[in-house]
Scaffold this motif. Sequence first.
Motif, PDB file in Angstrom:
ATOM      1  N   TYR A 121      -0.279   0.834   2.521  1.00 57.19           N
ATOM      2  CA  TYR A 121      -0.865   2.148   2.245  1.00 57.19           C
ATOM      3  C   TYR A 121      -2.188   2.160   3.000  1.00 57.19           C
ATOM      4  O   TYR A 121      -3.160   1.536   2.580  1.00 57.19           O
ATOM      5  N   ALA A 122      -2.189   2.819   4.157  1.00 59.68           N
ATOM      6  CA  ALA A 122      -3.279   2.653   5.120  1.00 59.68           C
ATOM      7  C   ALA A 122      -4.150   3.893   5.242  1.00 59.68           C
ATOM      8  O   ALA A 122      -3.694   5.025   5.076  1.00 59.68           O
ATOM      9  N   ASN A 123      -5.420   3.651   5.559  1.00 65.81           N
ATOM     10  CA  ASN A 123      -6.319   4.761   5.884  1.00 65.81           C
ATOM     11  C   ASN A 123      -5.984   5.264   7.289  1.00 65.81           C
ATOM     12  O   ASN A 123      -5.363   4.555   8.086  1.00 65.81           O
ATOM     13  N   PRO A 124      -6.380   6.491   7.634  1.00 63.73           N
ATOM     14  CA  PRO A 124      -5.982   7.070   8.928  1.00 63.73           C
ATOM     15  C   PRO A 124      -6.513   6.302  10.136  1.00 63.73           C
ATOM     16  O   PRO A 124      -5.885   6.290  11.188  1.00 63.73           O
ATOM     17  N   TYR A 125      -7.656   5.646   9.984  1.00 60.31           N
ATOM     18  CA  TYR A 125      -8.224   4.874  11.088  1.00 60.31           C
ATOM     19  C   TYR A 125      -7.287   3.724  11.461  1.00 60.31           C
ATOM     20  O   TYR A 125      -7.050   3.460  12.644  1.00 60.31           O
ATOM     21  N   ASP A 126      -6.745   3.026  10.476  1.00 62.65           N
ATOM     22  CA  ASP A 126      -5.872   1.885  10.736  1.00 62.65           C
ATOM     23  C   ASP A 126      -4.456   2.304  11.135  1.00 62.65           C
ATOM     24  O   ASP A 126      -3.699   1.496  11.686  1.00 62.65           O
ATOM     25  N   ALA A 127      -4.077   3.555  10.859  1.00 59.67           N
ATOM     26  CA  ALA A 127      -2.727   4.012  11.187  1.00 59.67           C
ATOM     27  C   ALA A 127      -2.443   3.884  12.678  1.00 59.67           C
ATOM     28  O   ALA A 127      -1.328   3.541  13.083  1.00 59.67           O
ATOM     29  N   SER A 128      -3.434   4.136  13.513  1.00 57.70           N
ATOM     30  CA  SER A 128      -3.248   4.033  14.964  1.00 57.70           C
ATOM     31  C   SER A 128      -2.831   2.622  15.367  1.00 57.70           C
ATOM     32  O   SER A 128      -1.854   2.434  16.103  1.00 57.70           O
ATOM     33  N   MET A 129      -3.565   1.626  14.878  1.00 60.40           N
ATOM     34  CA  MET A 129      -3.240   0.232  15.184  1.00 60.40           C
ATOM     35  C   MET A 129      -1.842  -0.120  14.668  1.00 60.40           C
ATOM     36  O   MET A 129      -1.043  -0.755  15.370  1.00 60.40           O
ATOM     37  N   LEU A 130      -1.542   0.291  13.453  1.00 54.73           N
ATOM     38  CA  LEU A 130      -0.277  -0.077  12.832  1.00 54.73           C
ATOM     39  C   LEU A 130       0.923   0.511  13.571  1.00 54.73           C
ATOM     40  O   LEU A 130       1.931  -0.167  13.783  1.00 54.73           O
ATOM     41  N   VAL A 131       0.809   1.762  13.972  1.00 54.19           N
ATOM     42  CA  VAL A 131       1.925   2.436  14.633  1.00 54.19           C
ATOM     43  C   VAL A 131       2.045   2.019  16.092  1.00 54.19           C
ATOM     44  O   VAL A 131       3.123   1.647  16.568  1.00 54.19           O
ATOM     45  N   ARG A 132       0.941   2.060  16.815  1.00 53.25           N
ATOM     46  CA  ARG A 132       1.003   1.877  18.264  1.00 53.25           C
ATOM     47  C   ARG A 132       0.946   0.426  18.718  1.00 53.25           C
ATOM     48  O   ARG A 132       1.394   0.099  19.808  1.00 53.25           O
ATOM     49  N   GLU A 133       0.402  -0.449  17.883  1.00 53.81           N
ATOM     50  CA  GLU A 133       0.316  -1.851  18.288  1.00 53.81           C
ATOM     51  C   GLU A 133       1.289  -2.749  17.530  1.00 53.81           C
ATOM     52  O   GLU A 133       1.792  -3.725  18.095  1.00 53.81           O
ATOM     53  N   LEU A 134       1.569  -2.419  16.267  1.00 56.96           N
ATOM     54  CA  LEU A 134       2.351  -3.332  15.436  1.00 56.96           C
ATOM     55  C   LEU A 134       3.728  -2.808  15.049  1.00 56.96           C
ATOM     56  O   LEU A 134       4.461  -3.475  14.332  1.00 56.96           O
ATOM     57  N   GLY A 135       4.074  -1.609  15.519  1.00 59.05           N
ATOM     58  CA  GLY A 135       5.420  -1.108  15.319  1.00 59.05           C
ATOM     59  C   GLY A 135       5.737  -0.588  13.935  1.00 59.05           C
ATOM     60  O   GLY A 135       6.915  -0.511  13.544  1.00 59.05           O
ATOM     61  N   PHE A 136       4.721  -0.207  13.165  1.00 60.65           N
ATOM     62  CA  PHE A 136       4.954   0.367  11.837  1.00 60.65           C
ATOM     63  C   PHE A 136       5.347   1.835  11.954  1.00 60.65           C
ATOM     64  O   PHE A 136       5.051   2.502  12.948  1.00 60.65           O
ATOM     65  N   THR A 137       5.985   2.345  10.914  1.00 65.57           N
ATOM     66  CA  THR A 137       6.401   3.746  10.848  1.00 65.57           C
ATOM     67  C   THR A 137       5.857   4.381   9.576  1.00 65.57           C
ATOM     68  O   THR A 137       6.045   3.839   8.479  1.00 65.57           O
ATOM     69  N   ALA A 138       5.170   5.509   9.728  1.00 63.19           N
ATOM     70  CA  ALA A 138       4.663   6.236   8.556  1.00 63.19           C
ATOM     71  C   ALA A 138       5.816   7.024   7.941  1.00 63.19           C
ATOM     72  O   ALA A 138       6.503   7.770   8.640  1.00 63.19           O
ATOM     73  N   ILE A 139       6.029   6.844   6.639  1.00 62.68           N
ATOM     74  CA  ILE A 139       7.172   7.514   5.999  1.00 62.68           C
ATOM     75  C   ILE A 139       6.755   8.511   4.909  1.00 62.68           C
ATOM     76  O   ILE A 139       7.539   9.386   4.541  1.00 62.68           O
ATOM     77  N   ALA A 140       5.548   8.401   4.388  1.00 65.71           N
ATOM     78  CA  ALA A 140       5.138   9.300   3.305  1.00 65.71           C
ATOM     79  C   ALA A 140       3.621   9.333   3.199  1.00 65.71           C
ATOM     80  O   ALA A 140       2.915   8.428   3.656  1.00 65.71           O
ATOM     81  N   ARG A 141       3.139  10.391   2.589  1.00 68.50           N
ATOM     82  CA  ARG A 141       1.702  10.555   2.312  1.00 68.50           C
ATOM     83  C   ARG A 141       1.546  11.085   0.893  1.00 68.50           C
ATOM     84  O   ARG A 141       2.467  11.710   0.352  1.00 68.50           O
ATOM     85  N   PRO A 142       0.404  10.852   0.253  1.00 67.57           N
ATOM     86  CA  PRO A 142       0.212  11.408  -1.091  1.00 67.57           C
ATOM     87  C   PRO A 142       0.138  12.927  -1.041  1.00 67.57           C
ATOM     88  O   PRO A 142      -0.558  13.486  -0.187  1.00 67.57           O
ATOM     89  N   ALA A 143       0.865  13.572  -1.899  1.00 68.24           N
ATOM     90  CA  ALA A 143       0.951  15.035  -1.886  1.00 68.24           C
ATOM     91  C   ALA A 143      -0.402  15.673  -2.189  1.00 68.24           C
ATOM     92  O   ALA A 143      -1.077  15.305  -3.153  1.00 68.24           O
ATOM     93  N   GLY A 144      -0.778  16.623  -1.347  1.00 68.03           N
ATOM     94  CA  GLY A 144      -1.967  17.421  -1.602  1.00 68.03           C
ATOM     95  C   GLY A 144      -3.285  16.705  -1.443  1.00 68.03           C
ATOM     96  O   GLY A 144      -4.321  17.232  -1.855  1.00 68.03           O
ATOM     97  N   LYS A 145      -3.281  15.517  -0.842  1.00 73.24           N
ATOM     98  CA  LYS A 145      -4.529  14.769  -0.665  1.00 73.24           C
ATOM     99  C   LYS A 145      -4.863  14.671   0.818  1.00 73.24           C
ATOM    100  O   LYS A 145      -3.997  14.377   1.643  1.00 73.24           O
ATOM    101  N   SER A 146      -6.126  14.906   1.156  1.00 72.03           N
ATOM    102  CA  SER A 146      -6.599  14.665   2.514  1.00 72.03           C
ATOM    103  C   SER A 146      -7.893  13.870   2.431  1.00 72.03           C
ATOM    104  O   SER A 146      -8.559  13.869   1.399  1.00 72.03           O
ATOM    105  N   ASP A 147      -8.206  13.179   3.510  1.00 71.99           N
ATOM    106  CA  ASP A 147      -9.410  12.339   3.546  1.00 71.99           C
ATOM    107  C   ASP A 147     -10.570  13.140   4.115  1.00 71.99           C
ATOM    108  O   ASP A 147     -10.621  13.395   5.323  1.00 71.99           O
ATOM    109  N   GLU A 148     -11.460  13.546   3.243  1.00 70.86           N
ATOM    110  CA  GLU A 148     -12.658  14.265   3.687  1.00 70.86           C
ATOM    111  C   GLU A 148     -13.893  13.406   3.406  1.00 70.86           C
ATOM    112  O   GLU A 148     -13.896  12.585   2.484  1.00 70.86           O
ATOM    113  N   THR A 149     -14.909  13.614   4.210  1.00 68.31           N
ATOM    114  CA  THR A 149     -16.158  12.852   4.091  1.00 68.31           C
ATOM    115  C   THR A 149     -17.286  13.775   3.656  1.00 68.31           C
ATOM    116  O   THR A 149     -17.374  14.915   4.126  1.00 68.31           O
TER     117      THR A 149
END
Length: 248
Positions: free
Chosen positions: A58-86
């Motif tokens: 369960y990854a933050n959006p910053y790490d998603a890039s590394m996981l998908v493009r470097e390590l071959g992971f696939t995003a399959i789901a996200r928490p409903a109605g939640k977005s990461d705001e600062t």
Amino acid sequence: MTYNLTVSPDFAPDHISGWYFFNTWLQRQLDTGIHLELYDCFDEQRKDIKADKFDLIYANPYDASMLVRELGFTAIARPAGKSDETVIAVNADSAFQTVEDLATGSRVATTDDPDVHTMGMIMLESADLDKSNVELSEQASYIVVAKKLLNGDAEAGFFLKEAYDELSDLIRSKMRVLVSSQISVVHHSLLVGPRMADQVPALQHCLLSMQDTEKGKGVLESMDFDGWEPMDSEQTEFMIDLIDTLID
């Protein structure tokens, strides 16, 4: 075979038990062993991720890039109605009313949460501030960031909005938000690694129907989730491209 699951360290401490409940629930749904390992900091977790230790993250959006493009992971789901705001917040008694009021040399408290820190620095740019002309101090948690503001040890602090909203009423009453991001398409995601690829259909099915059973709904509540939404490759690539653009 036992798979390994980890969770981005930026969730509220109140939800630690929820992730253990989720792990137990998931093992029963998939009828397979899954070991949950939690971390206190991003750097230590990232080292183990790069060492190929995990199959489900369960990854933050910053790490998603590394996981998908470097390590071959696939995003399959996200928490409903939640977005990461600062949000950038200050002490309630502060004279600063907008980000533009912050001056060169301002002390800014942050955490090692990469996407929140990146977004906070971007929002400082409207005041012509960057890492070269502010005094950044990295804290162990958002609670410590809040303490820095309340004690007068920092002029401003960066928070994940969800984490800020989960602070006690008393603490929040002593702070004030200067600005909040409104990106909406940046969010945490559940990603599956290559070793667990054959489990994706069953995993998506049980996640997307989780709120339909009393037990599943109870687990979701313990995690502060309403449910899960599916993610496809197009949505994943869009989010990753946006994050990469922000970082660059």
